[in-house]
Design an enzyme around this catalytic site. Structure first.
Site, PDB file in Angstrom:
ATOM      1  N   PHE A 123       0.868  -1.178   0.000  1.00 11.82           N
ATOM      2  CA  PHE A 123       0.000   0.000   0.000  1.00 11.82           C
ATOM      3  C   PHE A 123       0.899   1.220   0.000  1.00 11.82           C
ATOM      4  O   PHE A 123       1.516   1.541   1.007  1.00 11.82           O
ATOM      5  CB  PHE A 123      -0.874  -0.063   1.257  1.00 11.82           C
ATOM      6  CG  PHE A 123      -1.945   0.978   1.385  1.00 11.82           C
ATOM      7  CD1 PHE A 123      -3.083   0.929   0.593  1.00 11.82           C
ATOM      8  CD2 PHE A 123      -1.850   1.978   2.343  1.00 11.82           C
ATOM      9  CE1 PHE A 123      -4.096   1.852   0.748  1.00 11.82           C
ATOM     10  CE2 PHE A 123      -2.862   2.914   2.507  1.00 11.82           C
ATOM     11  CZ  PHE A 123      -3.990   2.851   1.712  1.00 11.82           C
ATOM     12  N   ALA A 124       1.008   1.908  -1.135  1.00 11.46           N
ATOM     13  CA  ALA A 124       1.966   3.005  -1.291  1.00 11.46           C
ATOM     14  C   ALA A 124       1.244   4.343  -1.211  1.00 11.46           C
ATOM     15  O   ALA A 124       0.823   4.910  -2.225  1.00 11.46           O
ATOM     16  CB  ALA A 124       2.724   2.866  -2.607  1.00 11.46           C
ATOM     17  N   GLN A 335       9.379  -3.875  32.907  1.00  7.11           N
ATOM     18  CA  GLN A 335       9.794  -3.468  34.252  1.00  7.11           C
ATOM     19  C   GLN A 335       9.772  -4.645  35.222  1.00  7.11           C
ATOM     20  O   GLN A 335      10.700  -4.839  36.018  1.00  7.11           O
ATOM     21  CB  GLN A 335       8.862  -2.360  34.759  1.00  7.11           C
ATOM     22  CG  GLN A 335       9.336  -1.659  36.018  1.00  7.11           C
ATOM     23  CD  GLN A 335      10.540  -0.759  35.760  1.00  7.11           C
ATOM     24  OE1 GLN A 335      10.800  -0.374  34.623  1.00  7.11           O
ATOM     25  NE2 GLN A 335      11.284  -0.454  36.804  1.00  7.11           N
ATOM     26  N   GLU A 362      -0.606   4.038   9.859  1.00  2.86           N
ATOM     27  CA  GLU A 362      -2.052   4.126   9.594  1.00  2.86           C
ATOM     28  C   GLU A 362      -2.717   5.206  10.447  1.00  2.86           C
ATOM     29  O   GLU A 362      -3.852   5.075  10.905  1.00  2.86           O
ATOM     30  CB  GLU A 362      -2.742   2.771   9.785  1.00  2.86           C
ATOM     31  CG  GLU A 362      -2.380   1.777   8.690  1.00  2.86           C
ATOM     32  CD  GLU A 362      -3.221   0.529   8.720  1.00  2.86           C
ATOM     33  OE1 GLU A 362      -4.453   0.631   8.930  1.00  2.86           O
ATOM     34  OE2 GLU A 362      -2.660  -0.558   8.533  1.00  2.86           O
ATOM     35  N   SER A 365      -1.154   8.404  16.779  1.00  2.00           N
ATOM     36  CA  SER A 365      -2.101   8.569  17.884  1.00  2.00           C
ATOM     37  C   SER A 365      -2.671   9.982  17.933  1.00  2.00           C
ATOM     38  O   SER A 365      -3.879  10.168  18.146  1.00  2.00           O
ATOM     39  CB  SER A 365      -1.420   8.232  19.214  1.00  2.00           C
ATOM     40  OG  SER A 365      -1.142   6.853  19.296  1.00  2.00           O
TER      41      SER A 365
END
Length: 385
Positions: A123-124, A335, A362, A365
């Site tokens: 997917f370009a 941790q 995609e 955030s």
């Protein structure tokens, strides 16, 4: 084994539960694979997933809809076992998403190859100056009497360098901004298309920068209508964005399982580590974040599968929350593992590197927050009219 009680939620049908069970068996026998040669590993994974029949879910050759719940279940399960396996499956779906949703009958013939694992797709979309800002694509597709001529660059292209065909988005100029883009199906052997640079990242995947220099394409390479490229790209992301959250969910579930094993086996202050209240608090937070993520991911998938034309808001919420929370879950796992958590090659160290990219590709955030806010504002404005 990770918790699978979520499969009893009302989002799923028996066929989804059967798929999850079949894939679980396959993963136990085939994953993880050797990552020392990433290109070879991805080619092998695509071939193996195709031979096992799982890639039939990555695209549709007829009029049936893509089943997003199946896509999410497959990505979650594969990610829990091997991040590269998830990547290989996901790119077959994302790469050919535009063809599945908008392709001509001739273009859809390629799906027989990609669904069988005999051809690798990509997917370009991304360019050096337009990552999440799709409307700002600069690559040109000049119309001539009989064809289109593409000039420009794409970067951060997953499967770049190993793909057999690319879905490429370029500016055809019907209007300014988003309304002047189109999508094209471009075989990797097309003259003028070259791999300019292979890109290395913290969790190795095949990525590349591509150059298009006077690439001639016939009119038959155009996917859908000229000028509909932005709509096509957003429709594809609407389907596959939820699956990114599902992959993050798979990583988080694996991190929790590794943590539970560590806390049962590790003795600290004369007792198993899981008897410490602070550790129990971390485990509780991890479990809550995982279930909350799963609810958002499978709500988005179920909403799309039950007929919603768009799930922009739901998919954005699922990707934002699941990827961000998975980062936190995995950080807690590292941790709790102490020094072993940062040892190169350990499971949680690998998960730590794998999860970071999912909060970027995609739609990063912060971009998902903008999408969600705009959806909410638009809804409120509609109520006030």
């Amino acid at each position: 084994m990770a918790d699978t009680s979520f499969l009893n939620w009302p989002f799923f049908e028996n066929r989804h539960r059967e798929l999850a069970e079949q894939l679980e068996v396959w993963c136990k026998g085939n994953l993880p694979v050797d990552h020392s040669d990433v290109d070879a590993a991805c080619r092998g994974l695509v071939s193996a997933l195709g031979a096992a029949g799982f890639l039939t879910h990555s695209g549709t050759t007829g009029q049936e809809r893509l089943d997003v719940r199946s896509l999410c279940l497959i990505r979650e399960t594969l990610a829990r076992y091997d991040g590269l396996a998830d990547f290989s499956f996901a790119m077959q779906g994302l790469g050919m998403g535009a063809v599945s949703l908008f392709g001509s009958q001739e273009q859809r013939e390629w799906l027989k190859q990609t669904r069988a694992g005999k051809a690798i797709s990509a997917f370009a979309l991304t360019e050096p100056a337009s990552g999440s800002d799709v409307a700002n694509i600069q690559m040109m597709a000049k119309k001539t009497d009989d064809d289109f001529v593409l000039d420009g660059e794409k970067t951060w292209i997953s499967n770049g360098g190993i793909a057999d065909l690319y879905v490429v988005f370029a500016r055809t100029g019907e209007a300014a901004g988003a309304k002047g883009l189109s999508a094209f199906l471009v075989p990797a052997t097309t003259a003028g298309l070259s791999v300019e640079e292979r890109l290395e990242v913290i969790a190795p995947h095949p990525l590349a920068r591509l150059k298009f220099k006077a690439v001639k394409l016939p009119r038959a390479a155009l996917i859908g209508d000229a000028g509909s490229g932005f709509k096509i790209a957003m429709s594809v992301l609407d389907v596959f964005r939820s699956t990114v959250g599902a992959a993050a969910l798979g990583f988080a579930r694996r991190a929790l399982e590794e943590t539970l094993t560590r806390c049962a086996d590790r003795q600290l202050f004369g007792a198993p580590m899981h008897e410490l209240q602070m550790i129990q608090g971390h485990i509780a937070e991890m479990a809550v974040d995982i279930d909350a993520s799963a609810l958002l991911v499978y709500r988005a998938a179920w909403t799309k599968d039950t007929g919603a034309a768009r799930v922009t808001r739901e998919a954005a919420m699922a990707k934002l929350f699941a990827t961000d929370q998975a980062q936190g879950v995995i950080d807690k796992a590292v941790q709790i593992h102490g020094g072993d958590g940062v040892r190169k090659g350990s499971v949680v160290e690998s998960l730590y590197r794998e999860i970071r990219a999912l909060r970027i590709y995609e739609g990063a955030s912060d971009v998902q927050k903008i999408v969600i806010a705009r959806q909410e504002i638009s809804r409120k404005q509609g109520e006030n009219k």
